[in-house]
Design a protein around this motif. Structure first.
Motif, PDB file in Angstrom:
ATOM      1  N   GLY A  14       0.804  -1.213   0.000  1.00 35.63           N
ATOM      2  CA  GLY A  14       0.000   0.000   0.000  1.00 35.63           C
ATOM      3  C   GLY A  14       0.834   1.259   0.000  1.00 35.63           C
ATOM      4  N   GLY A  15       2.146   1.128  -0.232  1.00 34.12           N
ATOM      5  CA  GLY A  15       3.017   2.283  -0.195  1.00 34.12           C
ATOM      6  C   GLY A  15       2.614   3.369  -1.162  1.00 34.12           C
ATOM      7  N   GLY A  20       4.910  10.924  -0.245  1.00 35.07           N
ATOM      8  CA  GLY A  20       6.269  11.201   0.167  1.00 35.07           C
ATOM      9  C   GLY A  20       7.162   9.988   0.158  1.00 35.07           C
ATOM     10  N   CYS A  21       8.426  10.237  -0.244  1.00 37.93           N
ATOM     11  CA  CYS A  21       9.396   9.152  -0.307  1.00 37.93           C
ATOM     12  C   CYS A  21       9.699   8.586   1.073  1.00 37.93           C
ATOM     13  N   ALA A  22       9.609   9.441   2.110  1.00 33.10           N
ATOM     14  CA  ALA A  22       9.925   8.967   3.450  1.00 33.10           C
ATOM     15  C   ALA A  22       9.002   7.843   3.866  1.00 33.10           C
ATOM     16  N   ASP A  23       7.721   7.925   3.516  1.00 34.92           N
ATOM     17  CA  ASP A  23       6.780   6.868   3.865  1.00 34.92           C
ATOM     18  C   ASP A  23       7.121   5.577   3.149  1.00 34.92           C
ATOM     19  N   VAL A  24       7.494   5.679   1.884  1.00 34.43           N
ATOM     20  CA  VAL A  24       7.859   4.486   1.117  1.00 34.43           C
ATOM     21  C   VAL A  24       9.115   3.855   1.706  1.00 34.43           C
ATOM     22  N   ARG A  25      10.096   4.687   2.060  1.00 33.09           N
ATOM     23  CA  ARG A  25      11.323   4.151   2.674  1.00 33.09           C
ATOM     24  C   ARG A  25      11.012   3.468   4.000  1.00 33.09           C
ATOM     25  N   TYR A  26      10.134   4.082   4.776  1.00 40.04           N
ATOM     26  CA  TYR A  26       9.772   3.484   6.062  1.00 40.04           C
ATOM     27  C   TYR A  26       9.130   2.122   5.868  1.00 40.04           C
ATOM     28  N   LEU A  27       8.173   2.025   4.966  1.00 36.65           N
ATOM     29  CA  LEU A  27       7.497   0.750   4.725  1.00 36.65           C
ATOM     30  C   LEU A  27       8.459  -0.283   4.149  1.00 36.65           C
ATOM     31  N   SER A  28       9.408   0.179   3.343  1.00 31.66           N
ATOM     32  CA  SER A  28      10.381  -0.745   2.750  1.00 31.66           C
ATOM     33  C   SER A  28      11.263  -1.372   3.822  1.00 31.66           C
ATOM     34  N   GLN A  29      11.702  -0.560   4.803  1.00 30.41           N
ATOM     35  CA  GLN A  29      12.538  -1.135   5.867  1.00 30.41           C
ATOM     36  C   GLN A  29      11.719  -2.081   6.733  1.00 30.41           C
ATOM     37  N   GLY A 128       7.872   1.872  13.938  1.00 21.41           N
ATOM     38  CA  GLY A 128       8.755   0.794  14.358  1.00 21.41           C
ATOM     39  C   GLY A 128       9.859   0.557  13.343  1.00 21.41           C
ATOM     40  N   TYR A 129      11.089   0.417  13.842  1.00 24.49           N
ATOM     41  CA  TYR A 129      12.257   0.230  12.972  1.00 24.49           C
ATOM     42  C   TYR A 129      13.006  -1.039  13.363  1.00 24.49           C
ATOM     43  N   PHE A 130      13.450  -1.782  12.361  1.00 29.76           N
ATOM     44  CA  PHE A 130      14.238  -2.981  12.608  1.00 29.76           C
ATOM     45  C   PHE A 130      15.704  -2.641  12.863  1.00 29.76           C
ATOM     46  N   SER A 131      16.069  -1.377  12.725  1.00 32.50           N
ATOM     47  CA  SER A 131      17.425  -0.906  13.010  1.00 32.50           C
ATOM     48  C   SER A 131      17.360   0.148  14.098  1.00 32.50           C
ATOM     49  N   GLU A 132      18.140  -0.027  15.165  1.00 34.23           N
ATOM     50  CA  GLU A 132      18.157   0.983  16.218  1.00 34.23           C
ATOM     51  C   GLU A 132      18.699   2.302  15.699  1.00 34.23           C
ATOM     52  N   ALA A 133      19.681   2.238  14.806  1.00 36.91           N
ATOM     53  CA  ALA A 133      20.248   3.469  14.260  1.00 36.91           C
ATOM     54  C   ALA A 133      19.190   4.260  13.494  1.00 36.91           C
ATOM     55  N   ALA A 134      18.361   3.561  12.727  1.00 36.56           N
ATOM     56  CA  ALA A 134      17.291   4.238  11.984  1.00 36.56           C
ATOM     57  C   ALA A 134      16.272   4.845  12.936  1.00 36.56           C
TER      58      ALA A 134
END
Length: 354
Positions: A14-15, A20-29, A128-134
């Motif tokens: 559903g991206g 915005g690209c930020a939403d797509v990047r978030y869903l991709s991660q 929610g992020y699978f990377s703490e750095a992100a």
């Protein structure tokens, strides 16, 4: 503190609905992190029979497997009769202390969380992020914008039946009683989820968890497990009561008129300082139990308290429904599902049969 996040790889489809690209990047991660877990997951039977599996891990995985079997077995066979969506039949060593890091943010003078809205899951008050750095990078961006921010690790979550969730190594750090409750809780979510109504969803899963734990202790509990569960629930209740009271005091402060921002900041600091003192007294009453120290050490702010809502407020309503159907969980689920189709304001009354 129980922390859960609902992340479905299906959301990435559903991206295109998001801006915005930020939403797509978030869903991709999110999708990439979830698919990585699924790719690395091993059948539970293989892990249990592997001579290289540490004895402690094997014991916890066997317990988890037994609880899963209990949860999905028909009531006539002594189980809970929860729908079997194929979760917790595999195991993955996550290789890090948390599987996901949640980022919460709120205004400087408010405890209402900033929300993000997605297909399927609806609007939620975190990312929610699978990377703490992100996660920390997102948090820093929000802090720079003047928001109160909290980053918290997540040990377990549900994809709501869209995927076959594996057991996670992060779940094995729980005491036995908490592991039992968590598995029952997470297995209940796919059977009933209402997008955008966290209180309904969490109260439902908590009611199932409570009933499931009651039956587990009745049939398989030991004195040691009962005492462990009693202590854990007592401490959790005290912890949550402290945070909810602090949240209410801050809400009253922010709603007040005639104060300057400088006054609000000073009073906010005083309320949070008092909360820390009250936690020290609560900890002493527990004989020095330090299980919540890390939570307070991160610093409690509006975002932290915004994430601590009264998510169990509808549990008595669900329990009333369960009693009305004679404790039969499959019927309870169907009746609760029917109530979930009502307007949000009518759902509690529907559960109570009024």
């Amino acid at each position: 503190m129980k922390r859960r996040v609902w992340v479905a790889a299906a959301l990435v489809a559903g991206g295109a609905l998001l801006s915005g690209c930020a939403d797509v990047r978030y869903l991709s991660q999110a999708a990439g992190g979830q698919l990585d877990l699924l790719r690395r997951a091993r059948p539970l039977a293989d892990v249990l029979s592997d001579p290289g599996t540490p004895a402690g891990v094997r014991r916890r995985l066997q317990l988890a497997s037994d609880v899963r079997a209990f949860a999905v077995a028909p009531e006539a066979a002594g189980g809970l009769g929860l729908p079997d969506h194929g979760s917790f039949l595999k195991y993955v060593d996550v290789g890090r202390p948390y599987v996901v890091w949640n980022v919460f943010s709120a205004p400087e003078f408010g405890v209402t969380l900033d929300t993000s809205c997605f297909p399927v899951a609806g609007c939620v008050g975190y990312r929610g992020y699978f990377s703490e750095a992100a996660a920390q990078a997102d948090a820093q961006t929000r802090r720079a914008a003047g928001r109160d921010v909290n980053v918290g690790g997540v040990s377990a979550y549900s994809t709501l039946g869209y995927l076959k969730d594996p057991l996670l190594s992060t779940m094995l750090s729980y005491p036995d009683a908490t592991l039992i409750r968590t598995i029952i809780h997470e297995l209940s979510h796919p059977s009933l989820y209402v997008a955008g109504d966290t209180v309904f969803n969490e109260s439902y899963a908590t009611a199932v968890e409570e009933e499931g734990m009651r039956r587990w202790l009745e049939r398989r509990g030991t004195p040691e497990l009962r005492e462990q569960d009693r202590l854990a629930q007592e401490r959790q209740s005290g912890f949550e009561a402290l945070l909810l009271d602090t949240r209410a005091r801050l809400e009253a402060l922010y709603a007040g008129s005639g104060l300057t921002d400088t006054d609000r900041r000073a009073r906010k600091t005083a309320i949070l300082t008092d909360m820390n003192a009250r936690y020290a007294a609560l900890k002493a009453s527990w004989g020095g139990y330090a299980g919540y120290d890390a939570f307070f050490a991160r610093g409690v702010n509006n975002a932290t308290l915004g994430a601590v809502a009264a998510y169990a407020t509808m549990v008595p309503d669900f329990q009333a429904l369960l009693a009305r159907v004679g404790g039969h969980l499959p019927t309870f689920i169907e009746e609760a599902r029917a109530c979930s189709r009502r307007p949000q304001a009518e759902r509690a009354a529907c559960l109570r049969g009024s």
